[in-house]
Design a protein around this motif. Structure first.
Motif, PDB file in Angstrom:
ATOM      1  N   GLY A  88     181.828  52.630  39.203  1.00 29.66           N
ATOM      2  CA  GLY A  88     182.400  53.921  39.546  1.00 29.66           C
ATOM      3  C   GLY A  88     183.911  53.949  39.598  1.00 29.66           C
ATOM      4  N   SER A 106     175.289  53.616  39.034  1.00 33.44           N
ATOM      5  CA  SER A 106     176.468  53.053  39.690  1.00 33.44           C
ATOM      6  C   SER A 106     176.134  52.233  40.928  1.00 33.44           C
ATOM      7  CB  SER A 106     177.419  54.188  40.079  1.00 33.44           C
ATOM      8  OG  SER A 106     178.570  53.670  40.701  1.00 33.44           O
ATOM      9  N   GLY A 108     178.531  51.798  43.139  1.00 35.10           N
ATOM     10  CA  GLY A 108     179.472  52.266  44.157  1.00 35.10           C
ATOM     11  C   GLY A 108     179.741  53.740  44.045  1.00 35.10           C
ATOM     12  N   ALA A 109     180.697  54.191  44.837  1.00 35.68           N
ATOM     13  CA  ALA A 109     181.109  55.590  44.804  1.00 35.68           C
ATOM     14  C   ALA A 109     182.142  55.785  43.707  1.00 35.68           C
ATOM     15  CB  ALA A 109     181.696  55.986  46.154  1.00 35.68           C
ATOM     16  N   GLY A 113     184.959  61.367  43.326  1.00 33.37           N
ATOM     17  CA  GLY A 113     183.705  62.079  43.540  1.00 33.37           C
ATOM     18  C   GLY A 113     182.814  61.933  42.325  1.00 33.37           C
ATOM     19  N   ASN A 114     181.645  62.507  42.374  1.00 29.15           N
ATOM     20  CA  ASN A 114     180.695  62.364  41.274  1.00 29.15           C
ATOM     21  C   ASN A 114     181.253  62.924  39.970  1.00 29.15           C
ATOM     22  OD1 ASN A 114     178.814  61.069  42.830  1.00 29.15           O
ATOM     23  ND2 ASN A 114     177.581  62.886  43.200  1.00 29.15           N
ATOM     24  N   CYS A 120     173.656  61.099  38.651  1.00 26.97           N
ATOM     25  CA  CYS A 120     174.074  59.829  39.248  1.00 26.97           C
ATOM     26  C   CYS A 120     172.894  59.184  39.955  1.00 26.97           C
ATOM     27  CB  CYS A 120     175.193  60.045  40.262  1.00 26.97           C
ATOM     28  SG  CYS A 120     176.699  60.696  39.554  1.00 26.97           S
ATOM     29  N   PRO A 122     171.782  55.388  42.021  1.00 32.53           N
ATOM     30  CA  PRO A 122     172.331  54.135  42.544  1.00 32.53           C
ATOM     31  C   PRO A 122     171.705  52.927  41.855  1.00 32.53           C
ATOM     32  CG  PRO A 122     170.735  55.033  44.077  1.00 32.53           C
ATOM     33  CD  PRO A 122     170.875  56.030  42.956  1.00 32.53           C
TER      34      PRO A 122
END
Length: 126
Positions: A88, A106, A108-109, A113-114, A120, A122
């Protein structure tokens, strides 16, 4: 995403997930584009082939270059889906959404933002 911010365990998990997609879903072919701030030439993995899992990149991250490389090779119009394995660590998206569905897998963040489009999910280790 093979940028320098992707840790060895993250890269190992990305490649494990890639292998599972190939083995369990058995697509006719999968095209892999390795990228950091530059994108490699597409690698075609045919059903039954064993892709090379060695990391080949390690610079900064630019999502846009992977999409540009796919577009350069006319891959996006024919793709069933585009999966971006990433930590990310970037916010440089193409100006236009690709014609195929995009999944951002992803660990991570995302920095800003997205992503502006796509789904998205995880990536978990294990």
């Amino acid at each position: 995403d093979e940028s320098g911010s992707v840790t060895k365990p993250e890269h190992t998990q990305f490649m494990s997930d890639f292998r599972e997609i190939c083995e369990n879903l058995m697509p006719e072919q999968v095209t892999m584009i390795r990228f950091d701030s530059r994108a490699s030439e597409p690698e075609i993995v045919e059903r039954g082939d064993e892709p090379e899992y060695t990391r080949k990149r390690g610079g900064g991250t630019t999502f846009r270059v992977a999409f540009d490389k796919a577009e350069e090779h006319d891959l996006l119009d024919e793709a069933d889906v585009c999966i971006v394995f990433t930590d990310g660590g970037d916010n440089s998206y193409p100006d236009e959404e690709p014609p195929c569905p995009v999944i951002w897998a992803s660990t991570g963040a995302f920095w800003a933002g997205n992503p502006p489009w796509g789904e998205c999910i995880p990536v978990t280790f294990g």
